[in-house]
Design a protein around this motif. Structure first.
Motif, PDB file in Angstrom:
ATOM      1  N   LEU A   1       3.345   1.881  -1.054  1.00  0.00           N
ATOM      2  CA  LEU A   1       1.959   1.426  -1.002  1.00  0.00           C
ATOM      3  C   LEU A   1       1.390   1.297  -2.412  1.00  0.00           C
ATOM      4  N   GLY A   2       0.443   0.404  -2.586  1.00  0.00           N
ATOM      5  CA  GLY A   2      -0.310   0.326  -3.831  1.00  0.00           C
ATOM      6  C   GLY A   2      -1.394   1.388  -3.826  1.00  0.00           C
TER       7      GLY A   2
ATOM      8  N   LEU B   1      -7.221   0.648  -2.513  1.00  0.00           N
ATOM      9  CA  LEU B   1      -8.646   0.452  -2.793  1.00  0.00           C
ATOM     10  C   LEU B   1      -9.151  -0.923  -2.355  1.00  0.00           C
ATOM     11  N   LEU B   2      -8.234  -1.763  -1.867  1.00  0.00           N
ATOM     12  CA  LEU B   2      -8.620  -3.062  -1.313  1.00  0.00           C
ATOM     13  C   LEU B   2      -8.570  -3.065   0.213  1.00  0.00           C
TER      14      LEU B   2
ATOM     15  N   THR C   1     -13.322  -0.886  -1.403  1.00  0.00           N
ATOM     16  CA  THR C   1     -14.641  -1.148  -1.984  1.00  0.00           C
ATOM     17  C   THR C   1     -15.285  -2.349  -1.278  1.00  0.00           C
ATOM     18  N   TYR C   2     -15.559  -2.174  -0.010  1.00  0.00           N
ATOM     19  CA  TYR C   2     -16.111  -3.219   0.854  1.00  0.00           C
ATOM     20  C   TYR C   2     -17.460  -3.709   0.323  1.00  0.00           C
TER      21      TYR C   2
ATOM     22  N   SER D   1      -7.129  -7.077   5.392  1.00  0.00           N
ATOM     23  CA  SER D   1      -6.264  -6.270   6.257  1.00  0.00           C
ATOM     24  C   SER D   1      -6.273  -4.828   5.777  1.00  0.00           C
ATOM     25  N   ASN D   2      -5.628  -3.967   6.535  1.00  0.00           N
ATOM     26  CA  ASN D   2      -5.497  -2.558   6.143  1.00  0.00           C
ATOM     27  C   ASN D   2      -4.324  -2.416   5.188  1.00  0.00           C
ATOM     28  N   SER D   3      -4.622  -2.416   3.897  1.00  0.00           N
ATOM     29  CA  SER D   3      -3.583  -2.361   2.875  1.00  0.00           C
ATOM     30  C   SER D   3      -3.249  -0.938   2.458  1.00  0.00           C
ATOM     31  N   SER D   4      -3.868   0.042   3.114  1.00  0.00           N
ATOM     32  CA  SER D   4      -3.493   1.451   2.942  1.00  0.00           C
ATOM     33  C   SER D   4      -2.499   1.823   4.038  1.00  0.00           C
TER      34      SER D   4
END
Length: 282
Positions: free
Chosen positions: A6-7, A221-222, A228-229, A235-238
């Protein structure tokens, strides 16, 4: 043991290079969220590869690549990406599986993306990712499996084109030039190139169980829910995106390793808060 990459920041942490390095030891590499808004650049044996849709691990000749159900797929770009890699002597299509439940990115999504960005700039890539997810959750999306029935596909595209055309003309006072025949015919042509890759990827992964690397795109964080909405991806990038994006139960990942990739200095692309930004000549 399975591995999740993951990033840990706002993307651009170097996930592609990490996946390219570690995936050599895995049988399957899975992309499960986002779309062609990802950009993973790696160099293997002096050859440079830039991947937007294919899992980075597919650059290893023994590895199977999976595009899972949580992705939104631009078939035009996917076919081009496949052909670019195959032109360099690396086979792809006999090692690639695409979820029949993945949603499509079509030309009108890009038109809508451009209009929305003009109204309120958030720094999108203009590749149609946000509108594809938007129509998915509005239950107006079109999935890969819909391409198997030409009449149904035509009807779904017609419905969406009429919707976007109304927005263009009545809300944004813009011309709309897309023709349904062109969109349908081009989509079906691209589908012919990859139709034998289409399977139920969730079932495939459940049966595989081990030796799988899951490749995240963008960064934590995206994430659309905890990032940071509204300056986030769609999408769920976490780690939140894993189960929904793969169709696998949370228990499947209970023994997996999770690696978060970060870099010494943080950067971010597009709009949004960036507390540590340096604005001087440094």
């Amino acid at each position: 043991m399975n591995l999740v990459i993951l990033g840990a920041q706002w993307g651009d942490e170097g996930k592609g290079k990490v996946v390219a390095l570690l995936s050599e030891n895995y049988e399957v590499v899975v992309r499960y969220q986002g779309g062609s808004n990802a950009g993973h650049t790696v160099v293997i044996n002096g050859e440079k590869f830039i991947l937007h849709l294919l899992p980075t691990g597919i650059l290893h000749p023994h590895t199977v690549g999976v595009i899972a159900q949580g992705m939104v797929v631009d078939l035009e770009l996917l076919v081009k990406e496949i052909k670019d890699i195959e032109s360099k002597g690396l086979r792809v299509r006999d090692r690639l599986f695409i979820s029949d439940r993945a949603h499509l990115v079509l030309p009108y999504h890009k038109v809508l993306d451009s209009l929305l960005e003009r109204k309120g700039k958030i720094g999108t890539t203009l590749r149609g990712i946000g509108p594809a997810y938007m129509l998915k959750y509005a239950r107006k999306g079109i999935r890969v499996c819909d391409l198997g029935d030409k009449d149904r596909f035509y009807s779904l595209v017609k419905d969406n084109l009429e919707f976007v055309e109304e927005l263009c003309k009545k809300v944004y006072c813009e011309n709309f030039e897309l023709k349904i025949e062109e969109v349908v015919d081009r989509s079906l042509e691209n589908f012919e190139e990859v139709k034998y890759c289409v399977i139920d990827t969730s079932q495939y992964l459940l049966e595989k169980r081990e030796g799988i690397l899951f490749e995240g795109a963008q960064g934590t964080l995206l994430d659309v829910d905890i990032g940071t909405y509204p300056y986030v991806t769609s999408s769920n990038s976490s780690a939140l995106g894993l189960s929904a994006g793969t169709g696998l139960p949370p228990k499947f990942f209970s023994k997996a390793k999770f690696y978060g990739v970060s870099k010494a200095y943080t950067t971010r692309v597009g709009e949004g808060p960036f507390p540590t930004e340096l604005k001087d000549s440094t």
